[in-house]
Design an enzyme around this catalytic site. Structure first.
Site, PDB file in Angstrom:
ATOM      1  N   ASN A 210       0.842  -1.204   0.000  1.00  0.00           N
ATOM      2  CA  ASN A 210       0.000   0.000   0.000  1.00  0.00           C
ATOM      3  C   ASN A 210       0.876   1.252   0.000  1.00  0.00           C
ATOM      4  O   ASN A 210       2.109   1.154  -0.019  1.00  0.00           O
ATOM      5  CB  ASN A 210      -0.947  -0.027   1.204  1.00  0.00           C
ATOM      6  CG  ASN A 210      -0.178  -0.095   2.506  1.00  0.00           C
ATOM      7  OD1 ASN A 210       0.568   0.809   2.849  1.00  0.00           O
ATOM      8  ND2 ASN A 210      -0.311  -1.200   3.225  1.00  0.00           N
ATOM      9  N   ASP A 279      -4.582  -5.899   5.312  1.00  0.00           N
ATOM     10  CA  ASP A 279      -5.693  -6.629   5.926  1.00  0.00           C
ATOM     11  C   ASP A 279      -5.753  -8.058   5.401  1.00  0.00           C
ATOM     12  O   ASP A 279      -6.209  -8.959   6.099  1.00  0.00           O
ATOM     13  CB  ASP A 279      -7.020  -5.916   5.619  1.00  0.00           C
ATOM     14  CG  ASP A 279      -7.157  -4.635   6.427  1.00  0.00           C
ATOM     15  OD1 ASP A 279      -6.627  -4.600   7.551  1.00  0.00           O
ATOM     16  OD2 ASP A 279      -7.774  -3.665   5.936  1.00  0.00           O
ATOM     17  N   LYS A 289       8.026 -17.862 -10.255  1.00  0.00           N
ATOM     18  CA  LYS A 289       7.309 -16.731 -10.850  1.00  0.00           C
ATOM     19  C   LYS A 289       6.087 -17.185 -11.658  1.00  0.00           C
ATOM     20  O   LYS A 289       6.197 -18.102 -12.465  1.00  0.00           O
ATOM     21  CB  LYS A 289       8.295 -15.980 -11.756  1.00  0.00           C
ATOM     22  CG  LYS A 289       7.783 -14.671 -12.255  1.00  0.00           C
ATOM     23  CD  LYS A 289       8.810 -14.006 -13.159  1.00  0.00           C
ATOM     24  CE  LYS A 289       8.148 -12.873 -13.903  1.00  0.00           C
ATOM     25  NZ  LYS A 289       8.866 -12.520 -15.116  1.00  0.00           N
ATOM     26  N   LYS A 339     -13.869   2.391  15.168  1.00  0.00           N
ATOM     27  CA  LYS A 339     -12.643   1.590  15.374  1.00  0.00           C
ATOM     28  C   LYS A 339     -12.163   1.693  16.819  1.00  0.00           C
ATOM     29  O   LYS A 339     -11.653   0.736  17.389  1.00  0.00           O
ATOM     30  CB  LYS A 339     -11.535   2.039  14.425  1.00  0.00           C
ATOM     31  CG  LYS A 339     -11.686   1.436  13.048  1.00  0.00           C
ATOM     32  CD  LYS A 339     -10.620   1.898  12.077  1.00  0.00           C
ATOM     33  CE  LYS A 339     -11.106   1.586  10.667  1.00  0.00           C
ATOM     34  NZ  LYS A 339     -10.312   2.210   9.628  1.00  0.00           N
ATOM     35  N   LYS A 343     -11.971  -1.885  18.540  1.00  0.00           N
ATOM     36  CA  LYS A 343     -10.645  -2.399  18.886  1.00  0.00           C
ATOM     37  C   LYS A 343     -10.276  -2.069  20.337  1.00  0.00           C
ATOM     38  O   LYS A 343      -9.151  -2.281  20.759  1.00  0.00           O
ATOM     39  CB  LYS A 343      -9.599  -1.858  17.914  1.00  0.00           C
ATOM     40  CG  LYS A 343      -9.880  -2.220  16.451  1.00  0.00           C
ATOM     41  CD  LYS A 343      -8.650  -2.038  15.552  1.00  0.00           C
ATOM     42  CE  LYS A 343      -9.022  -2.223  14.081  1.00  0.00           C
ATOM     43  NZ  LYS A 343      -7.862  -2.272  13.187  1.00  0.00           N
TER      44      LYS A 343
HETATM   45  N1  CTP Z   1      -4.072  -2.638  12.117  1.00  0.00           N
HETATM   46  C1  CTP Z   1      -3.385  -3.711  12.695  1.00  0.00           C
HETATM   47  N2  CTP Z   1      -3.434  -4.942  12.132  1.00  0.00           N
HETATM   48  C2  CTP Z   1      -4.102  -5.160  10.987  1.00  0.00           C
HETATM   49  C3  CTP Z   1      -4.837  -4.092  10.396  1.00  0.00           C
HETATM   50  C4  CTP Z   1      -4.806  -2.845  10.987  1.00  0.00           C
HETATM   51  O1  CTP Z   1      -2.756  -3.518  13.734  1.00  0.00           O
HETATM   52  N3  CTP Z   1      -4.097  -6.372  10.470  1.00  0.00           N
HETATM   53  C5  CTP Z   1      -4.071  -1.326  12.782  1.00  0.00           C
HETATM   54  C6  CTP Z   1      -3.347  -0.221  12.043  1.00  0.00           C
HETATM   55  O2  CTP Z   1      -1.979  -0.157  12.413  1.00  0.00           O
HETATM   56  C7  CTP Z   1      -4.123   1.013  12.477  1.00  0.00           C
HETATM   57  C8  CTP Z   1      -5.512   0.528  12.749  1.00  0.00           C
HETATM   58  O3  CTP Z   1      -5.393  -0.911  12.882  1.00  0.00           O
HETATM   59  O4  CTP Z   1      -3.634   1.519  13.710  1.00  0.00           O
HETATM   60  C9  CTP Z   1      -6.535   0.835  11.700  1.00  0.00           C
HETATM   61  O5  CTP Z   1      -6.350   0.124  10.567  1.00  0.00           O
HETATM   62  P1  CTP Z   1      -7.334   0.192   9.321  1.00  0.00           P
HETATM   63  O6  CTP Z   1      -6.802  -0.712   8.267  1.00  0.00           O
HETATM   64  O7  CTP Z   1      -7.548   1.587   8.954  1.00  0.00           O
HETATM   65  O8  CTP Z   1      -8.649  -0.356   9.916  1.00  0.00           O
HETATM   66  P2  CTP Z   1      -9.361  -1.683   9.708  1.00  0.00           P
HETATM   67  O9  CTP Z   1      -9.755  -2.131  11.058  1.00  0.00           O
HETATM   68  O10 CTP Z   1      -8.524  -2.622   8.910  1.00  0.00           O
HETATM   69  O11 CTP Z   1     -10.653  -1.274   8.900  1.00  0.00           O
HETATM   70  P3  CTP Z   1     -10.869  -0.896   7.359  1.00  0.00           P
HETATM   71  O12 CTP Z   1      -9.704  -1.427   6.568  1.00  0.00           O
HETATM   72  O13 CTP Z   1     -12.146  -1.542   7.064  1.00  0.00           O
HETATM   73  O14 CTP Z   1     -10.969   0.592   7.309  1.00  0.00           O
END
Ligand code: CTP
Length: 397
Positions: A210, A279, A289, A339, A343
């Protein structure tokens, strides 16, 4: 003088007889744990050689605003950005007058003008020059602009006069200057920070990632170090140098980041998850490959969900103070608050990444800090300044 540990100090030396004492100031600052870079004016070099101060500081001495070679290495703006604080000792009447009027016609005055941190001055001049109304009004002007003044002392002067104007002794100057840095707000605290993106391999040459640059996480690591914390930084692949004095752990995948965090989190006082953790990652990593064999007009990549590192940390029984980031493109505050609850975080930092000027790879940011009871907007500013304010907020909670 613990407060000078790990600080970047720019020492400006200007042309007075007391310039020979600058050597002792460099030694004092280094002994107190600071990195020192020296900038000398033209006339300072008549009193002490750049070579002496280079040998003592262990860094090249900068002397010229228009030296293309030196500017290519570290120009006046880079030096201003590098420094945590500037000390000018000795500061002559002429330098004081030029600083007061905001001149930028040599290297030291340009750096000083471009710098927005604390500046200390140790004046040194003949007693009549010090007493003169014009010098006194320049000094008042600089004090109003938050310059700190060390001395001058009184006594017999090099010219034979007796009175106020002598530069203080190097050890006194270093001690007074150290008090600029108050005891860190996170001293004796340990902080674990994640930063950057993760890379999820598809085959030996490809991965899913990303746009995270890591800038915000690294700025936070630096601000936490400056506030006196013991910092562990777990980072995905980025192009930034980590702060010298943190425990740095480099990872690539979300799983490696998860493992590193679980290994280091116990006993930590604060956890800050700035990383843009993937995610999902490919269910299967191909051993060789993936080739276009002509039969596939499209390719379907099967992905599995990764563990949520932040949630795992906040679910721990002996959890630290847990801070998450919410990078959103719509309904910023509403989504961030969701969130925070889901969380079970102590603090979430809401960041609108749809605005490119404050988004992933930008130098600036504007964020809202949200807790169960508070909502604080931090206006647009450099990521460095935003990081300082976040650290300040955390240390007060
Ligand atoms: N984060 C994490 N582990 C993951 C995904 C996210 O620790 N596998 C943490 C990131 O470091 C950040 C927070 O969660 O502090 C928010 O992540 P984000 O990707 O924005 O939220 P999601 O819960 O994944 O929701 P969405 O992608 O649906 O917005």
């Amino acid at each position: 003088m613990e407060s000078l540990i790990n600080k970047n100090i720019l020492l400006g030396v200007t042309g007075g007889i007391a310039a020979y004492k600058s050597a002792e100031i460099v030694r004092g600052l280094k002994k107190a744990g600071s990195s020192v870079r020296v900038v000398m004016t033209q006339s300072a070099q008549e009193f002490i050689t750049p070579l002496t101060l280079q040998a003592l500081s262990g860094n090249p001495v900068s002397t010229d605003l228009l030296d293309a070679e030196a500017e290519a290495a570290m120009g006046h703006i880079e030096l201003a950005r590098w420094a945590d604080a500037i000390l000018i000792a000795p500061a002559t009447a002429n330098t004081i007058a030029r600083l007061s009027s905001g001149r930028a016609d040599d290297l030291l005055s340009s750096i000083t003008l471009a710098f927005d941190g604390p500046i200390g001055l140790a004046p040194a001049m003949n007693q009549a020059m010090w007493k003169d109304e014009r010098t006194q009004s320049n000094i008042k002007n600089l004090e109003n602009k938050d310059f700190s003044l060390y001395g001058p002392g009184s006594g017999e002067q090099a010219c034979g006069d007796i009175g106020l104007g002598r530069m203080l002794e190097p050890s006194e100057i270093v001690e007074l200057f150290a008090s600029l840095f108050k005891a860190g707000s996170l001293s004796n605290k340990s902080v674990l920070i994640t930063a950057g993106p993760t890379q999820e391999p598809i085959d030996p040459v490809r991965y899913v990632t990303n746009r995270s640059s890591g800038k915000m996480g690294y700025a936070l690591a630096e601000a936490a170090v400056e506030a006196g914390a013991q910092v562990t930084l777990v980072s995905g692949p980025v192009n930034i140098k980590p702060p010298a004095s943190c425990n740095f752990i480099s990872v690539e995948t979300a799983q490696e980041m998860y493992d590193a965090v679980m290994h280091h989190v116990s006993g930590k006082d604060v956890y800050i998850g700035t990383a843009a953790v993937a995610d999902y990652s490919p269910t299967k990593v191909e051993g060789s490959k993936i080739k276009k064999d002509g039969s596939n007009e499209s390719l379907v990549l099967e992905m599995k969900e990764n563990q949520d590192i932040l949630k795992t940390v906040s679910d721990k029984e002996d959890r630290p103070y847990v801070v998450g980031f919410a990078a959103e493109t719509e309904d910023l505050l509403k989504n961030a608050r969701k969130k925070l609850e889901k969380k079970k975080l102590d603090l979430i930092i809401a960041n609108d990444v749809s605005d490119k000027s404050i988004g992933f790879d930008s130098e600036e940011n504007e964020v809202t800090l949200i807790t169960n009871s508070e909502e604080v907007l931090l206006d647009r500013s450099s990521k460095k300044k935003i990081a300082k304010r976040i650290v300040e907020f955390i240390s007060n909670n």
